[in-house]
Design a protein around this motif. Structure first.
Motif, PDB file in Angstrom:
ATOM      1  N   CYS A 165      37.692 -22.469  -4.832  1.00 47.82           N
ATOM      2  CA  CYS A 165      37.939 -23.721  -4.118  1.00 47.82           C
ATOM      3  C   CYS A 165      36.922 -24.777  -4.532  1.00 47.82           C
ATOM      4  O   CYS A 165      37.285 -25.932  -4.806  1.00 47.82           O
ATOM      5  N   GLN A 166      35.684 -24.390  -4.600  1.00 45.80           N
ATOM      6  CA  GLN A 166      34.614 -25.314  -4.981  1.00 45.80           C
ATOM      7  C   GLN A 166      34.834 -25.855  -6.392  1.00 45.80           C
ATOM      8  O   GLN A 166      34.714 -27.061  -6.647  1.00 45.80           O
ATOM      9  N   ASN A 167      35.200 -24.966  -7.309  1.00 41.09           N
ATOM     10  CA  ASN A 167      35.411 -25.383  -8.695  1.00 41.09           C
ATOM     11  C   ASN A 167      36.619 -26.301  -8.836  1.00 41.09           C
ATOM     12  O   ASN A 167      36.571 -27.308  -9.549  1.00 41.09           O
ATOM     13  N   SER A 168      37.715 -25.947  -8.161  1.00 50.48           N
ATOM     14  CA  SER A 168      38.945 -26.734  -8.311  1.00 50.48           C
ATOM     15  C   SER A 168      38.811 -28.127  -7.718  1.00 50.48           C
ATOM     16  O   SER A 168      39.449 -29.076  -8.182  1.00 50.48           O
ATOM     17  N   MET A 169      37.966 -28.261  -6.689  1.00 49.33           N
ATOM     18  CA  MET A 169      37.807 -29.546  -6.017  1.00 49.33           C
ATOM     19  C   MET A 169      36.541 -30.281  -6.452  1.00 49.33           C
ATOM     20  O   MET A 169      36.202 -31.330  -5.898  1.00 49.33           O
ATOM     21  N   ARG A 170      35.844 -29.705  -7.449  1.00 53.54           N
ATOM     22  CA  ARG A 170      34.634 -30.326  -8.013  1.00 53.54           C
ATOM     23  C   ARG A 170      33.545 -30.533  -6.966  1.00 53.54           C
ATOM     24  O   ARG A 170      32.795 -31.502  -7.003  1.00 53.54           O
TER      25      ARG A 170
END
Length: 228
Positions: A165-170
């Motif tokens: 989630c953190q990676n996909s939403m930067r």
């Protein structure tokens, strides 16, 4: 912790034995210590260490995470601690709480009975099915609070989901933010398991509760997608 609090207990002031000395065991030790417990034993495939004064976690991290060494090296800098070859004996150490965090089927019926005899009141699994079915049955018969791997060990999967989630939403969350999110997830897992067990007249049976809650979650998703 949520399981203990529901029964008027906590980690504070309790003696804890944890098997393993990898990521799960190391950070279970850290969390238990933060919550006020004293962890007195850790292990690896060669055997286990016992430190009545409480495990020096910084020393363990240096051995296992930096040097990639063996847990027996702990006694070189902590002469009051002992190392015993073989892993099964770790469950003969008297403790209030046991956290099996190493391998599948590491805690059998004999080990469970040894823990029960020595006064353990709570067990929570930090590996994939570390307790045999016979061990679980012994714990349940003795009234030991038991957190099954399906629920208690869900933190690893939850953390992976948070990472995605953190990676996909930067996003760039701090350690504290991730820890708070994970705590909320784990609290909800406990509540779902406890509620599912109570719904089918199996109060306090978190093994059944975890199975039922997991099945219902999958079934609800299938129905929502029109599959069933």
């Amino acid at each position: 912790e949520e399981m203990l609090q529901a029964k008027g207990k906590s980690f504070k002031g309790q003696t804890v034995v944890i098997s393993g000395s990898g990521n799960v065991a190391i950070y279970a030790t850290e969390k238990a210590t933060q919550l006020g417990a004293k962890v007195v034993a850790l292990s690896d495939s060669s055997g286990y260490i016992y430190d009545a004064n409480g495990i020096d976690l910084d020393a363990v991290k240096e051995i296992k995470e930096v040097k990639r060494g063996r847990i027996s090296e702990y006694t070189q800098t902590h002469p009051n601690a002992t190392f015993t070859e073989g892993c099964s004996g770790i469950w003969t150490i008297p403790c209030d709480i046991a956290l099996p965090c190493a391998t599948q089927n590491e805690l059998d019926e004999d080990a469970a009975n040894a823990l029960i005899k020595n006064g353990v009141f709570a067990v929570a699994e930090g590996a994939n099915m570390p307790s045999t079915p016979e061990a679980i049955a012994a714990f349940q018969k003795a009234g030991v609070f038991f957190g099954p791997a399906k629920a208690a060990n869900a933190g690893g999967v939850a953390t992976s989901a948070l990472e995605m989630c953190q990676n996909s939403m930067r996003y760039s969350w701090t350690f504290e933010e991730v820890d708070a999110k994970l705590q909320n997830i784990m609290v909800n897992i406990y509540k779902n398991c406890a509620a599912a067990a109570a719904r089918f007249d199996m109060n306090d049976n978190l093994v059944a509760g975890a199975n039922i809650a997991g099945f219902l979650k999958v079934a609800d998703a299938m129905m929502a997608q029109g599959i069933v």
